[in-house]
Scaffold this active site. Structure first.
Site, PDB file in Angstrom:
ATOM      1  N   CYS A  73       0.824  -1.214   0.000  1.00 13.32           N
ATOM      2  CA  CYS A  73       0.000   0.000   0.000  1.00 13.32           C
ATOM      3  C   CYS A  73       0.860   1.268   0.000  1.00 13.32           C
ATOM      4  O   CYS A  73       1.412   1.664   1.032  1.00 13.32           O
ATOM      5  CB  CYS A  73      -0.929  -0.023   1.210  1.00 13.32           C
ATOM      6  SG  CYS A  73      -1.959   1.438   1.343  1.00 13.32           S
ATOM      7  N   GLY A 104       7.889  -2.630   6.551  1.00 10.46           N
ATOM      8  CA  GLY A 104       7.185  -1.550   5.846  1.00 10.46           C
ATOM      9  C   GLY A 104       5.828  -1.286   6.496  1.00 10.46           C
ATOM     10  O   GLY A 104       5.438  -0.132   6.719  1.00 10.46           O
ATOM     11  N   SER A 105       5.139  -2.359   6.850  1.00  9.30           N
ATOM     12  CA  SER A 105       3.819  -2.231   7.491  1.00  9.30           C
ATOM     13  C   SER A 105       3.967  -1.599   8.872  1.00  9.30           C
ATOM     14  O   SER A 105       3.112  -0.818   9.309  1.00  9.30           O
ATOM     15  CB  SER A 105       3.167  -3.604   7.654  1.00  9.30           C
ATOM     16  OG  SER A 105       3.328  -4.357   6.492  1.00  9.30           O
ATOM     17  N   ASP A 128      11.193 -13.183   4.839  1.00  5.68           N
ATOM     18  CA  ASP A 128      12.576 -12.695   4.766  1.00  5.68           C
ATOM     19  C   ASP A 128      13.291 -12.635   6.124  1.00  5.68           C
ATOM     20  O   ASP A 128      14.510 -12.536   6.163  1.00  5.68           O
ATOM     21  CB  ASP A 128      12.608 -11.288   4.157  1.00  5.68           C
ATOM     22  CG  ASP A 128      12.302 -11.311   2.669  1.00  5.68           C
ATOM     23  OD1 ASP A 128      12.436 -12.386   2.052  1.00  5.68           O
ATOM     24  OD2 ASP A 128      11.908 -10.265   2.119  1.00  5.68           O
ATOM     25  N   ARG A 155      20.144 -30.923  -5.910  1.00  9.21           N
ATOM     26  CA  ARG A 155      21.419 -31.608  -5.635  1.00  9.21           C
ATOM     27  C   ARG A 155      21.485 -32.962  -6.345  1.00  9.21           C
ATOM     28  O   ARG A 155      22.530 -33.365  -6.848  1.00  9.21           O
ATOM     29  CB  ARG A 155      21.599 -31.821  -4.142  1.00  9.21           C
ATOM     30  CG  ARG A 155      22.786 -31.061  -3.639  1.00  9.21           C
ATOM     31  CD  ARG A 155      23.424 -31.629  -2.430  1.00  9.21           C
ATOM     32  NE  ARG A 155      24.072 -30.548  -1.691  1.00  9.21           N
ATOM     33  CZ  ARG A 155      25.230 -30.018  -2.009  1.00  9.21           C
ATOM     34  NH1 ARG A 155      25.894 -30.433  -3.070  1.00  9.21           N
ATOM     35  NH2 ARG A 155      25.745 -29.047  -1.288  1.00  9.21           N
ATOM     36  N   ALA A 187      25.435 -26.042   1.091  1.00  6.51           N
ATOM     37  CA  ALA A 187      25.867 -25.349  -0.138  1.00  6.51           C
ATOM     38  C   ALA A 187      27.357 -25.031  -0.082  1.00  6.51           C
ATOM     39  O   ALA A 187      27.896 -24.696   0.986  1.00  6.51           O
ATOM     40  CB  ALA A 187      25.067 -24.060  -0.295  1.00  6.51           C
TER      41      ALA A 187
HETATM   42  O1  F6P Z   1       7.997 -11.367   1.208  1.00  4.94           O
HETATM   43  C1  F6P Z   1       9.279 -10.843   0.993  1.00  4.94           C
HETATM   44  C2  F6P Z   1       9.636 -10.917  -0.425  1.00  4.94           C
HETATM   45  O2  F6P Z   1       9.387 -12.231  -0.723  1.00  4.94           O
HETATM   46  C3  F6P Z   1      11.003 -10.568  -0.939  1.00  4.94           C
HETATM   47  O3  F6P Z   1      12.023 -11.466  -0.641  1.00  4.94           O
HETATM   48  C4  F6P Z   1      10.717 -10.425  -2.393  1.00  4.94           C
HETATM   49  O4  F6P Z   1      11.677  -9.817  -3.118  1.00  4.94           O
HETATM   50  C5  F6P Z   1       9.445  -9.642  -2.342  1.00  4.94           C
HETATM   51  O5  F6P Z   1       8.797 -10.085  -1.181  1.00  4.94           O
HETATM   52  C6  F6P Z   1       8.598  -9.703  -3.554  1.00  4.94           C
HETATM   53  O6  F6P Z   1       7.262  -9.547  -3.231  1.00  4.94           O
HETATM   54  P1  F6P Z   1       6.156  -8.843  -4.133  1.00  4.94           P
HETATM   55  O7  F6P Z   1       6.308  -9.380  -5.507  1.00  4.94           O
HETATM   56  O8  F6P Z   1       4.888  -9.228  -3.479  1.00  4.94           O
HETATM   57  O9  F6P Z   1       6.424  -7.369  -4.042  1.00  4.94           O
END
Ligand code: F6P
Length: 320
Positions: A73, A104-105, A128, A155, A187
């Site tokens: 938003c 952000g929210s 994330d 793998r 990895a």
């Molecule tokens: O939820 C986090 C995340 O998955 C990031 O890692 C990713 O780049 C982003 O959201 C993308 O989300 P959207 O396409 O909904 O903006």
């Protein structure tokens, strides 16, 4: 406090539904009414709502996504949008807001609190895991396990063909998923936005691995750590090895939450209601040193969460 509101905002994360259930059931248990605003802060500004009763959250504990829906938003970054959201809350006689979402929210929520003085509690939910003030977020463990399953499958084919694979996982700005899943999948190389890397050095390490008997290698990279296909070309040009790219992508955002994600959602949801009832301000709940904690909501604006460099080093040591 009589009536509270709830929304899910930002990118969805597995466990948001379990958290909705935990908030609604806890709030009703403590005698509160709950209004759910749909589609994040966008729906709040538009006054899109529904009454949340006990049965409105039945059966959703194990569902991915969010039944209240969510949206990014842009209006919550503006004074006008924030003012509008405050007016809607007041018009609906909302005494407090619980927002399930990411940093952000929370920033939007903080501004909303400053403008309206309506108490707010943020519940960290983001695959994330990049929210300061909490070691874990709702959905992170699920996303890591989803990515892990994909990497384990890759793998198999990498080792059958003696290939190098670059596997891109989510994390536009931060490398928490890449680090956790890189370590868990063994990895050989992990690339995250927080750590600078040198492609000639990486190519040398891959060559060194071949000399000591490694036939295939996995490079796990966060999406924000660079351009996977360009990196693949460069490694191929330098080493002459076959290099393939696989992007795990949005499947990391969906699916049933793991027990870890659900139980975090249960603990956070219940604590958020108790905090909202007590604190007449802006707060966030979090997870630190094995327990639920409560911080000021503006923590997210004052701090930056760092990856654990010891884990990064450990992954490197274990992959020689
Ligand atoms: O939820 C986090 C995340 O998955 C990031 O890692 C990713 O780049 C982003 O959201 C993308 O989300 P959207 O396409 O909904 O903006």
């Amino acid at each position: 406090m009589k009536r509270i509101a709830i929304n899910t905002a930002g990118g969805d994360a597995p466990g948001m539904n379990a958290c909705l259930r935990a908030v609604v059931r806890s709030a009703i248990y403590y005698g509160l009414e709950v209004v759910g605003f749909e589609e994040g802060y966008w729906g709040l500004i538009k006054d899109k709502k529904r009454r949340m009763d006990l049965r409105s959250v039945s059966g959703i504990i194990s569902w991915g996504g969010t039944v209240l829906k969510t949206k990014r938003c842009e209006q919550m970054k503006t004074k006008k949008g924030i003012q509008k959201a405050g007016e809607v809350l007041k018009r609906n006689r909302i005494d407090g807001l619980i927002t399930i979402g990411g940093d952000g929210s929370f920033k939007g929520g903080m501004e909303l609190y400053r403008a309206s003085r309506i108490p707010i509690v943020g519940i960290p939910a983001s695959i994330d895991n990049d929210i300061p003030g909490t070691e874990d977020t709702i959905g992170f463990d699920t996303a890591v396990n989803t990515a892990l399953e994909s990497i384990q499958k890759i793998r198999d084919t990498a080792s059958s063909h003696d290939r190098i694979f670059i596997i891109e996982v989510m994390g536009r700005e931060r490398g928490f998923i890449a680090l956790a899943v890189g370590l868990a999948s063994g990895a050989e190389i992990i690339l995250v936005p927080e750590v600078r890397y040198n492609l000639s050095k990486i190519s040398q390490e891959l060559e060194q691995g071949r000399k000591t008997g490694k036939k295939s290698s996995i490079i796990v990279m966060a999406e924000g750590a660079g351009a996977a296909y360009a990196i693949a070309h460069q490694i191929r040009d330098v080493t002459g090895y076959e290099v393939r790219v696989s992007v795990v992508g949005y499947i990391q955002r969906g699916g049933s939450p793991t027990a870890r994600s659900v139980n975090l959602a249960n603990l956070f949801g219940h604590q958020a209601v108790k905090t909202l009832m007590r604190a007449r301000s802006a707060r966030m709940v979090g997870w630190e040193k094995g327990e639920v904690v409560v911080h000021p909501l503006d923590y997210v604006t004052r701090q930056k969460k760092e990856i654990d460099r010891n884990l990064y080093r450990l992954a490197h040591i274990l992959a020689i």
